[in-house]
Scaffold this motif. Sequence first.
Motif: not given
Length: 138
Positions: A115-119
């Motif tokens: 999720n952090m990478a997608i953000a």
Amino acid sequence: MATTTTTSSAQDTLALIGRVLIAYLFIPAGFGKLMGFGGTVGYITSAGLPLPEVAAVVAIIVELGLGIALLLGFKTRWTAIVMAVFTIVTALFFHKYWSAPEAMKMMQQINFNKNMAIAGGLLALAAFGAGRFSIDKK
């Protein structure tokens, strides 16, 4: 002083591919939440969030509605910012690896980190825009 930036065809193509790949994650997830609304509400309820029906509608709007907007390159910078915030909030409430049972800790940490990478990818789109192959550039 205002500056203009010219992108190459390769950059525009990469921006399009990036939008397609991110939308590939969000659009089916939003559609699934829409078709399984009761289950979505139940999952949100199990996380202890208030107003689970409202949260489910917000999730559908962001994932399906803004996912389509991102795919098409419509209002990309704002769309990507909203989606990035949503993705970070989702990680914080649904992938709490720090308090997960030991058997689930690694999977929750992987999902949190994804999720952090997608953000991060969404924020890059917010910073640099959708590219030439988008509604924004028409």
